[in-house]
Design an enzyme around this catalytic site. Sequence first.
Site, PDB file in Angstrom:
ATOM      1  N   GLU A  18     -15.755   3.534  -2.806  1.00 18.91           N
ATOM      2  CA  GLU A  18     -14.198   3.191  -2.823  1.00 18.91           C
ATOM      3  C   GLU A  18     -13.593   3.553  -3.985  1.00 18.91           C
ATOM      4  OE1 GLU A  18     -11.849   2.072  -1.441  1.00 18.91           O
ATOM      5  OE2 GLU A  18     -12.079   1.248   0.363  1.00 18.91           O
ATOM      6  N   ARG A 101     -14.528 -12.100  -1.764  1.00 12.61           N
ATOM      7  CA  ARG A 101     -14.441 -10.937  -2.927  1.00 12.61           C
ATOM      8  C   ARG A 101     -13.255 -10.101  -2.985  1.00 12.61           C
ATOM      9  NH1 ARG A 101     -15.028  -5.808  -1.009  1.00 12.61           N
ATOM     10  NH2 ARG A 101     -16.002  -5.426   0.941  1.00 12.61           N
ATOM     11  N   ASN A 103     -11.257  -6.789  -2.840  1.00 15.00           N
ATOM     12  CA  ASN A 103     -11.511  -5.350  -2.237  1.00 15.00           C
ATOM     13  C   ASN A 103     -10.510  -4.311  -3.196  1.00 15.00           C
ATOM     14  OD1 ASN A 103     -12.581  -3.813  -0.434  1.00 15.00           O
ATOM     15  ND2 ASN A 103     -10.857  -3.658   0.903  1.00 15.00           N
ATOM     16  N   ASN A 154      -5.959  -3.908   1.435  1.00 15.47           N
ATOM     17  CA  ASN A 154      -6.739  -2.599   1.188  1.00 15.47           C
ATOM     18  C   ASN A 154      -5.705  -1.640   0.422  1.00 15.47           C
ATOM     19  OD1 ASN A 154      -8.978  -0.785   1.231  1.00 15.47           O
ATOM     20  ND2 ASN A 154      -9.277  -1.528   3.433  1.00 15.47           N
ATOM     21  N   ASP A 204      -7.531   2.189   5.659  1.00 14.61           N
ATOM     22  CA  ASP A 204      -8.177   1.703   4.501  1.00 14.61           C
ATOM     23  C   ASP A 204      -7.398   2.162   2.862  1.00 14.61           C
ATOM     24  OD1 ASP A 204     -10.342   1.142   2.775  1.00 14.61           O
ATOM     25  OD2 ASP A 204     -11.853   1.743   4.366  1.00 14.61           O
TER      26      ASP A 204
END
EC number: 3.1.1.17
Length: 299
Positions: A18, A101, A103, A154, A204
């Site tokens: 990522e 958490r 992202n 995202n 995403d």
Amino acid sequence: MSSVRIECIASEGFGIGESPVWDEKEGALLCVDITGRKVCRWSPLTQRVQAIAVDAPVSSVALRKSGDYVITLGTRFAALKWKEQLVTTITHVDKDKPNNRFNDGKVDPAGRYFAGTMAEEIRPAVLERRQGSLYTLFSDLSVVKHFDQVDISNGLDWSLDHKTFFYIDSLSYSVDAFDYDLQTGKIGNRRSIYRLEKEESIPDGMCIDTEGKLWVACYDGGRVIRLDPETGKRLQTVKLPVDKTTSCCFGGKDYSEMYVTSASYGMDKEWLSRQPQAGGVFKITGLGVKGVPPYPFAG
């Protein structure tokens, strides 16, 4: 566009690769492996990946004006000193949600670090819904929460005139826009500018090019798509040799190369044997457009 070329530059087998970010000073590409709990730096000169292990899922990395990097780690904003491999916590969020958490995250044109949270996944894209929020870390290290009820916070970026903030909550299957106030960092007037088609799957990570068009990585869609945020039309599709494309950025000497991260998390042996480059990092050349250099965190 037959001149488009795709190559796997780092077959790291990331669980969830990522947050690709070009570090111009180092002439290198930064990225993270969320499930592998490491921050990585790939050098085109050595063709090698250096990695720093961290103590929690690390979901985004950004440049810092004063040098080195800032990261989102678990539910913490943190500072990373590369040479010393030293991580120090800046501040915590979502303290009441131990299963959350961070992202994706990115720095805005004024040097603020925007990042959102989500619940830990049971399986890829399967999680407790509406547990996440979107936050901003300001240069004085204070934090503001913009909104909650987010599924998977995202992709994010800003228009070239800095008046629009683009944002993706993955399970809405939509790319959204907000009015943006650069002076204050406030956002408002949310609207959808593009809804993904079935074969594009889940939106995403995202970045913007110098023509003001958005590039969105499609998780489980095996592609990046180029969108016109003004018309809401898809302009281009670039397919990759892996299904789980996660994010994209521009980099290289003149920001004409696109880098795309991918994931292997949740893939069984048979799937992985069909896609041996899953979890790798890809470079796309010949797109004919350039990207915008990343902004460093001002704090």
